[in-house]
Design an enzyme around this catalytic site. Structure first.
Site, short mmCIF file in Angstrom:
data_model
loop_
_atom_site.label_atom_id
_atom_site.label_comp_id
_atom_site.label_asym_id
_atom_site.label_seq_id
_atom_site.Cartn_x
_atom_site.Cartn_y
_atom_site.Cartn_z
N GLU A 16 0.83 -1.21 0.00
CA GLU A 16 0.00 0.00 0.00
C GLU A 16 0.86 1.26 0.00
O GLU A 16 1.92 1.29 0.63
CB GLU A 16 -0.84 0.04 1.28
CG GLU A 16 -1.78 -1.10 1.42
CD GLU A 16 -2.43 -1.12 2.79
OE1 GLU A 16 -2.90 -2.19 3.20
OE2 GLU A 16 -2.47 -0.07 3.47
N CYS A 64 3.33 8.32 1.85
CA CYS A 64 3.70 7.36 2.89
C CYS A 64 3.91 6.01 2.22
O CYS A 64 2.98 5.46 1.61
CB CYS A 64 2.59 7.28 3.94
SG CYS A 64 2.91 6.04 5.21
N CYS A 102 4.94 -7.58 7.66
CA CYS A 102 5.86 -7.16 8.73
C CYS A 102 6.05 -8.29 9.72
O CYS A 102 5.11 -9.02 10.01
CB CYS A 102 5.31 -5.92 9.44
SG CYS A 102 6.50 -5.20 10.60
N CYS A 105 3.31 -6.09 16.12
CA CYS A 105 2.66 -5.17 17.06
C CYS A 105 1.16 -5.51 17.14
O CYS A 105 0.51 -5.71 16.11
CB CYS A 105 2.86 -3.72 16.61
SG CYS A 105 4.59 -3.27 16.45
N CYS A 128 -1.69 -3.53 15.14
CA CYS A 128 -1.40 -3.16 13.75
C CYS A 128 -1.99 -4.15 12.75
O CYS A 128 -1.80 -5.37 12.88
CB CYS A 128 0.11 -3.08 13.58
SG CYS A 128 0.62 -2.86 11.88
N CYS A 138 -1.89 2.41 8.02
CA CYS A 138 -0.97 1.32 7.67
C CYS A 138 -1.57 -0.07 7.69
O CYS A 138 -2.07 -0.54 8.69
CB CYS A 138 0.19 1.45 8.65
SG CYS A 138 1.10 0.00 9.03
#
Ligand code: SF4
Length: 345
Positions: free
Chosen positions: A93, A106, A113, A117, A120, A334
């Site tokens: 994205e 961004c 990832c 976290c 997220c 995100c």
């Protein structure tokens, strides 16, 4: 990829080598680079390049990447978001935000990832692979071409942990900063990390003026470990120590990102604890409304709570802003879009 590299992974030197190797006139390297800087990665669209050279580019490099899967535009503030599919099927994205000072993009640093976290959306979707420097660069040049406007700021805060892809990130800094590339000044670039200390130390030593943001999200280790598994590896005292070193060594201000999660990290007492933790550091605290996403465990704090948290910090002489929510109607935060699309596939 059959050993081929993505066409945008070539800087000017590499293009010159390729042109020499193929025995084409050397000025062709500059022409090709100009197309790449304009966001054109399909050689067929490079209209001043002869057909034999266009064919050779397609033969030697990956040129069929960055298919636009979806594009959204926020009706509230004009934020745009793209879901791109890379040549090997991974999806990333990129978000473009219009500010009064210019366009800010961004970008993602990895497909997925590993950091896990708990608040997220990207972490929930798992890890695919690191992006190459050319794939970072394309997230700047393509959106610029799609809206036909120059990008003035780049933030590396999308999907992924940039410092977990450090070699490509360093090449990206060099290429984006280069006079023959998009030539965006280091001061207009911000990289965000969840706190990988060894890379932070190396980053402060490379002497680039890229801004650093650290995702903190908690004012003590107990809570930070619940929210961010990386805190098991690097406790707060070590992280804050590295941040102090960064400020001392670079003379630059550091930003701390703090997502306000309702009932989790947003009490006045936690604001006081945060102020004590950061006292004496030349810093700016950026309070963010947490991202709510389907299946996520957290809610964002109320406006009143956020304002109270902020005023406690201000009373303690901290420099703090409450970040404007951009593109909230198009899931611009995100990882949300990629995850939403995976759920609907
Ligand atoms: S917040 Fe950043 S570092 Fe943490 S899982 Fe999400 S993308 Fe990774």
């Amino acid at each position: 990829m059959n050993g081929k590299i993505f066409i945008m992974d070539n800087d000017f030197e590499r293009l010159k080598e390729w042109v020499d190797h193929r025995r084409y006139p050397s000025f062709r390297a500059k022409q090709i680079l100009e197309w790449l800087n304009k966001g054109t990665i399909n050689p067929e669209q490079m209209t001043n390049i002869p057909k034999n050279i266009r064919d050779a580019l397609s033969e030697d490099f990956v040129t069929d990447s960055f298919r636009v899967v979806e594009e959204w535009t926020s009706e509230k503030d004009g934020t745009k978001k793209w879901l791109f599919e890379l040549h090997d099927g991974h999806r990333i994205e990129t978000v473009l935000m219009p500010y009064s000072t210019g366009l800010s993009v961004c970008i993602s640093s990895q497909a997925g990832c590993k950091m896990g976290c708990s608040f997220c959306a990207s972490a929930k979707a798992g890890f695919g692979r690191d992006l190459t420097c050319g794939e970072l660069l394309a997230q700047v040049t393509l959106p610029s071409a799609l809206v036909n406007e120059r990008i003035s700021r780049v933030v590396i805060m999308g999907i992924g942990e940039p410092f977990d892809n450090f070699e490509q990130l360093k090449r990206f800094f060099r290429m984006i900063n280069d006079e023959s590339g998009p030539n965006i000044g280091a001061r207009h670039i911000t990289v965000s990390t969840c706190g990988l200390i060894p890379q932070m130390i190396e980053f402060m030593c490379i002497g680039m003026q890229v801004n650093l943001a650290v995702s903190l999200h908690a004012s003590n280790d107990l809570l930070r470990r619940q929210l961010m598994p990386i805190a098991h590896r690097y406790p707060l005292n070590e992280l804050i120590d590295a941040c102090r070193q960064y400020v001392e060594k670079t003379g630059r201000r550091i930003t701390f990102e703090y997502a306000l999660l309702a009932g989790v990290n947003d009490t006045d007492e936690q604001a006081r604890e945060l102020a004590r933790l950061l006292r004496g550091i030349h810093c700016h605290i950026n309070l963010i409304a947490a991202n709510e996403f389907p299946g996520g465990a957290y809610k964002k704090s109320s406006k009143e709570r956020a304002v109270s948290f902020m005023s406690v910090l201000e009373k303690n002489k901290m420099t703090v802003t409450l970040r404007r929510e951009m593109g909230s109607d198009i899931m611009a935060a995100c990882g949300q879009l990629r995850r939403g699309m995976q759920e609907t596939l």
